[in-house]
Design an enzyme around this catalytic site. Structure first.
Site, PDB file in Angstrom:
ATOM      1  N   TYR A   1     -22.218  53.583  -1.288  1.00 39.04           N
ATOM      2  CA  TYR A   1     -22.293  52.140  -1.585  1.00 39.04           C
ATOM      3  C   TYR A   1     -23.615  51.573  -1.101  1.00 39.04           C
ATOM      4  CZ  TYR A   1     -17.209  51.921  -2.419  1.00 39.04           C
ATOM      5  OH  TYR A   1     -15.943  52.079  -2.901  1.00 39.04           O
TER       6      TYR A   1
ATOM      7  N   LYS B   1      -4.439  49.036  29.368  1.00 41.56           N
ATOM      8  CA  LYS B   1      -4.305  47.958  28.372  1.00 41.56           C
ATOM      9  C   LYS B   1      -4.799  48.442  27.008  1.00 41.56           C
ATOM     10  CE  LYS B   1      -8.669  46.086  29.972  1.00 41.56           C
ATOM     11  NZ  LYS B   1      -9.526  45.035  29.520  1.00 41.56           N
TER      12      LYS B   1
HETATM   13  C1  LIG Z   1      -9.481  42.683  34.740  1.00 36.05           C
HETATM   14  C2  LIG Z   1      -9.981  44.045  34.435  1.00 36.05           C
HETATM   15  N1  LIG Z   1     -10.048  44.967  35.406  1.00 36.05           N
HETATM   16  C3  LIG Z   1     -10.509  46.215  35.176  1.00 36.05           C
HETATM   17  C4  LIG Z   1     -10.944  46.605  33.933  1.00 36.05           C
HETATM   18  C5  LIG Z   1     -11.460  47.993  33.732  1.00 36.05           C
HETATM   19  O1  LIG Z   1     -12.810  47.989  33.381  1.00 36.05           O
HETATM   20  P1  LIG Z   1     -13.544  49.339  32.930  1.00 36.05           P
HETATM   21  O2  LIG Z   1     -12.822  49.825  31.733  1.00 36.05           O
HETATM   22  O3  LIG Z   1     -14.926  48.907  32.633  1.00 36.05           O
HETATM   23  O4  LIG Z   1     -13.432  50.270  34.084  1.00 36.05           O
HETATM   24  C6  LIG Z   1     -10.907  45.672  32.899  1.00 36.05           C
HETATM   25  C7  LIG Z   1     -11.387  46.043  31.554  1.00 36.05           C
HETATM   26  O5  LIG Z   1     -12.145  45.380  30.927  1.00 36.05           O
HETATM   27  C8  LIG Z   1     -10.410  44.367  33.150  1.00 36.05           C
HETATM   28  O6  LIG Z   1     -10.354  43.452  32.176  1.00 36.05           O
END
Ligand SMILES: Cc1ncc(COP(=O)(O)O)c(C=O)c1O
Length: 356
Positions: free
Chosen positions: A252, A34
């Site tokens: 800055y 994602k």
């Molecule tokens: C539903 C879900 N599963 C798995 C993960 C993977 O988590 P991580 O990146 O901490 O391994 C995430 C990420 O936040 C998530 O939202």
């Protein structure tokens, strides 16, 4: 050329996926890609990871659609499921499995049943997305009565698997496990932290994310100790070196002031490239492989670094994070997590893909 680069390493992504696979044992592995593959590029991350795992996980339907357009035929899980009836129909067309976290989604399915695989999300203590076990049980019965809908499993998400002192995860796991057993379906619970730390969470379908990108899920444990490889290296070049005298301030807001005669290096990277603006004085970086620190506020196109005791010339390379300075160190200095730094790199740095 300006030389502000984001080097990406698909081979390291694949190695980290193999590491997750080995830890998972008999559990199926869905690699989370994602948010543009945690900022590594959706296509690059998905292609590098897909062959080592059983499927890919995204947050939203557009990401699943993008993966199909890239030609990926792997099983897909959409972790926030569908937002409306159109997306539900799209999920069916994409052959994407969806998470159902709320009764309103079951209502949409009941109004227009679609041939989709569903993971029922149960809230076991995160108190964000998901239904309480009793509500989930009732919705499972509704889902099972719908033509074409396949209840594939129970899913939950851990709130504290990365905490050094973690009272939450064993309890969350037990609640989810009990419901999955009762419904006679597999469980999907483990993120990276749980996959690494809790052997009892290596069941059903695990969903590692951050470990695949070479970052430690634990603030108290380095990625290298977990046998994870660095998957991205962010670097830029020194474009000026200026002398400073005691009392001279830099940048800055004059947040850094020289206490001795010294040199300040100006580096061609800024928050316009995704280097965090809130990085404080002292944030680590490496000039020609030599560790030093940020001196002065981050600008849109430049940062300034302390070259005290550092062998450096204009044109030399500065690693912002990568091999010498880990992304986790930078995140800690900035009071954030690697996830956010990865996601914030903008389109401006030139992407370079290293095959190794
Ligand atoms: C539903 C879900 N599963 C798995 C993960 C993977 O988590 P991580 O990146 O901490 O391994 C995430 C990420 O936040 C998530 O939202």
């Amino acid at each position: 050329m300006r030389g502000t680069l984001l080097e990406l390493r698909p081979g390291a992504l694949a190695d980290n996926a193999r590491r997750a696979r080995a830890l998972a044992g008999k559990a199926r592995v869905f690699a989370m890609v994602k948010a543009d593959g945690y900022g590594h590029g959706l296509g690059l991350a998905a292609r590098a990871l897909a062959h080592q795992v059983d499927g890919l996980g995204v947050a939203v339907m557009e990401e699943a659609q993008a993966l199909r357009h890239l030609g990926l035929a792997h099983p897909l899980l959409v972790a926030e499921g569908f937002f409306d009836a159109e997306e539900l129909a799209l999920a069916a067309r994409l052959h994407a499995e969806v998470v159902v976290h709320s009764p309103w989604q079951v209502d949409l399915l009941a109004a227009r049943p679609q041939p989709v695989g569903v993971w029922l999300k149960v809230n076991t203590g995160m108190n964000r997305l998901g239904m309480a076990p009793d509500l989930a049980r009732a919705q499972a019965a509704r889902l099972r009565a719908l033509k074409g809908v396949r209840l594939l499993g129970v899913m939950t998400h851990f709130a504290g698997a990365d905490l050094e002192d973690d009272p939450l995860t064993p309890r969350q796991l037990e609640l989810a496990r009990a419901l999955a057993e009762e419904l006679g379906v597999p469980l999907s619970a483990a993120n990276s932290a749980a996959l690494i730390r809790y052997p009892e969470a290596r069941v059903g379908r695990v969903r590692p994310g951050i470990m695949l990108y070479g970052s430690s899920p634990f603030p108290w444990r380095a990625a290298a100790d977990l046998d994870l490889r660095v998957t991205q290296r962010f670097s830029a070049r020194l474009i000026a070196i200026n002398p400073v005298q005691p009392g001279d301030s830099v940048g800055y807001g004059a947040t850094w002031t020289a206490t001795a005669p010294g040199r300040i290096g100006v580096v061609a990277v800024g928050y316009g490239d995704g280097y965090p603006r809130h990085a404080p004085n002292g944030t680590p970086l490496a000039v020609n492989g030599q560790r030093t620190r940020l001196a002065g506020r981050v600008s849109m196109d430049m940062i300034t670094v302390d070259l005290d005791g550092i062998d450096a010339r204009v044109g030399d390379e500065v690693e912002l994070w990568g091999d010498v300075v880990s992304v986790d160190e930078v995140a800690a200095a900035c009071g954030t997590i690697s996830y956010e730094l990865f996601c914030q790199v903008t389109a401006r740095p030139v992407r370079v893909i290293t095959e190794s």
